[in-house]
Each structure stands twice: as structure tokens, then as C-alpha cells.
Design an enzyme around this catalytic site. Sequence first.
Site, mmCIF file in Angstrom:
data_model
loop_
_atom_site.group_PDB
_atom_site.id
_atom_site.type_symbol
_atom_site.label_atom_id
_atom_site.label_comp_id
_atom_site.label_asym_id
_atom_site.label_seq_id
_atom_site.Cartn_x
_atom_site.Cartn_y
_atom_site.Cartn_z
ATOM 1 N N HIS A 281 15.414 8.660 -6.199
ATOM 2 C CA HIS A 281 15.672 8.020 -4.911
ATOM 3 C C HIS A 281 16.414 6.698 -5.114
ATOM 4 O O HIS A 281 17.430 6.430 -4.451
ATOM 5 C CB HIS A 281 14.333 7.790 -4.191
ATOM 6 N N GLU A 282 15.906 5.878 -6.009
ATOM 7 C CA GLU A 282 16.547 4.582 -6.263
ATOM 8 C C GLU A 282 17.895 4.752 -6.944
ATOM 9 O O GLU A 282 18.842 4.001 -6.679
ATOM 10 C CB GLU A 282 15.624 3.701 -7.115
ATOM 11 N N HIS B 270 20.431 5.390 -4.326
ATOM 12 C CA HIS B 270 20.860 4.161 -3.658
ATOM 13 C C HIS B 270 21.976 3.482 -4.450
ATOM 14 O O HIS B 270 22.935 2.955 -3.863
ATOM 15 C CB HIS B 270 19.686 3.198 -3.512
ATOM 16 N N GLU C 78 17.840 5.580 3.968
ATOM 17 C CA GLU C 78 16.675 6.173 3.316
ATOM 18 C C GLU C 78 16.710 7.699 3.363
ATOM 19 O O GLU C 78 16.281 8.363 2.416
ATOM 20 C CB GLU C 78 15.396 5.643 3.962
#
Length: 369
Positions: free
Chosen positions: A163-164, A167, A249
Site C-alpha cells: 500500500h505504501e 503511494h 487511498e
Amino acid sequence: MAAYGLYTHIQSNKRRSIALLIGLFVLVYVMTYAGALVAEAFMGDASLDYLLRAALRDFIYALPFVTVGAALWILIAYKFHQSMIDALTGGREVTRQEEPRLYNLLENLCISRGITMPKLKVMEDDALNAFATGLNDKQYSITVTSGLLRRLDDAELEAVLAHELTHIRNGDVRMLVIAVIIAGVVSFFAELVFRLMFQGGFRWRSGSSGGDRKGSGGAAIAIIIAVAMIAIAWLLSIVIRFALSRKREYLADAGSVELTKNPDAMISALMKISGKGELEGVPSGLMEMCVDNPRSGFADLFATHPPIEERIDALVRYAGGHRPPPQPEAPAIEASGAAEPLGPPGRRLNGDQRAGIAVSITFAQSETP
């Protein structure tokens, strides 16, 4: 313009982010004009038309200095923002020898997609959260809490790291860091003007200070206009900053599934993190970069993240994930141990399900206020 597919959305969001970023920089100039208007009003009463023209003249004179000052602010933040974040969070960089489990999971993700591996940091906190920071490949880093390491299994931890990492791949981290920096400039200017106004920095002069100041009654109106401009600029800087992070997100959740091919792990991680991500003593600007930001404002207007339940629903409906039944909390996992095999995998994605990830982003964009 409508966007279709994950990568089209990434490009579209980057363009929107740049536009919003330019808007934030414009707000600095609005604050400068408002400050000039207040200064002219406190120099002596005059007609409103005269004060507006005088403020414009002062603004043009100050424009180069304001631009250089804002650029210098950004340059300092660009160089030292990571050090400031580490000082706030107590994050420390870790190596493979110190955290083999965590390091190996992130390294495998980066190798699988040919991504430059960011620095890996751990902050001592019982909260369950993680965030990415940095402005370029040399600065990017992913920080996880010690609580997250203890409570998530390997598959869930891999999903959070992915997830990070998404980003970072999408450029969200860079844009959000810059937006927070410029929003800080706006807040600084607003506070400076209000302190000068209400703590005696300016002295009201009832008479005209020059022969050109003809007319009267304009000073009070000018001050009201300036205060309104400052308040609106400050409020917009906050709203725009939040908008930069809120819709991303869904993209990061979808990117995590794309990297791991395991939507169930992302769903399980979100369920464990929900309500346990508050980092005490950490400013709101940093909380906006986290996997989950439990802080919210009036009527959810200032929430920087969609609700966890909505993010899980999107993964269930469009990424082929399954919501697990409620289970007792798992025992803590030793963070320093070597990485264990992931065990029984979650539901893996076929081609149609991977295509559904892109559809989920369109759903997220249309449903998110």
C-alpha cells in the site's frame, strides 16, 4: 475528463495534484495582498478605492520577495523534512540484520516490480499504522510502527508495505509532502498577520498620512475584506490539502492488491488497523500520510481518508476479496524474527478480478465526496 483504468487514474490524479498545488501557491499571493491591505488600512483612514489600489502597489513591490521566501521555505523543507519527521516520530532506519522479516518482505515487493527500494524505518509505538515520506528516490522511506509489526502476520504486513509502496509509485507521497509544506506557508502568513493586528504590531492612525489619502470610512471595510481573504485562503489551504490525500487511498489499496495478488490480506490488515492507528503527539499533516487516519472533522468534511468500511467494501466488490468472520485477536508476532512462509495464501486474483481493481477506482472516485 473521465478516466478509465488504474494507470489512467494515476496520471489524472497527478494532473489534479499539480493543479491543486499551483492553487496552494496562489493562496500565498492572496495572503500577501491581504496583508498589504491591512497595512494600508492601519496607516490611516482613506477611501476604499484608494486603499485597494495602494495595497495592489505594495503587493507588486513585495511579490519577488514573497516568491523567494516561499521558494526558500520549500527548499529548506525539501532538504530537511525527513529529519524533522524522524525527530517527531522517533523513527529509526533499520537494516536486514535488525528486522529481517520486515526487510525481506519489502525487498521482495520491490524486486518483483523493479522498484528502487525505499529506506525502511520503525517507530516505537503501540498504534497500528505506517506511512511513506520523501520527495525523490533518494529520500523515499516507509515507516511502520512496532505495534504493526507485532500484530500483523506476514501476508498482512506485506499488503500494508505494498500500500505504501503504491503511494510512492503513484507520486502521492511527493505531492502530499509539497502540499503540506505550502499549506504551512499559508498558515504562517495567516498567523503573522493576525498577530500583528491583534497584538499591537500595527497602530491605528486616525488622520491621513499623505495628501493622496482622500476620503474616509474605507479603512474598516478594507480590514474586513483582508480578514475575510485570509480566513478563506487558510480554510482552502486545509481543504485542498485534505483533498490531495482522501481519494488516493482507494488507489493505494488497489495497488497493494496488484502487487501482492492477495486482496484478503489487505482486507484483514485494514480490519486490524481500524480504530488503532492514532499516533500520539504526531501533527495532523503527518497523520494524513498514514494507512489510516482516525482523526476527522465536522461532518467528515476534514477527514483525510475514506472510512475503513468503504475501503473494505471496494476490495470485496471489485477485487475479489472476502471479509473474514470476526475472530479473537491474534497473539503478537516477534518483529525481530526471520520472515516465515506466508502460509495458506488468500484468495488469488485471476485476470478478470485484476481488471476489477481498476473498476473499483472509478467507483471510489464517484462515491467519495
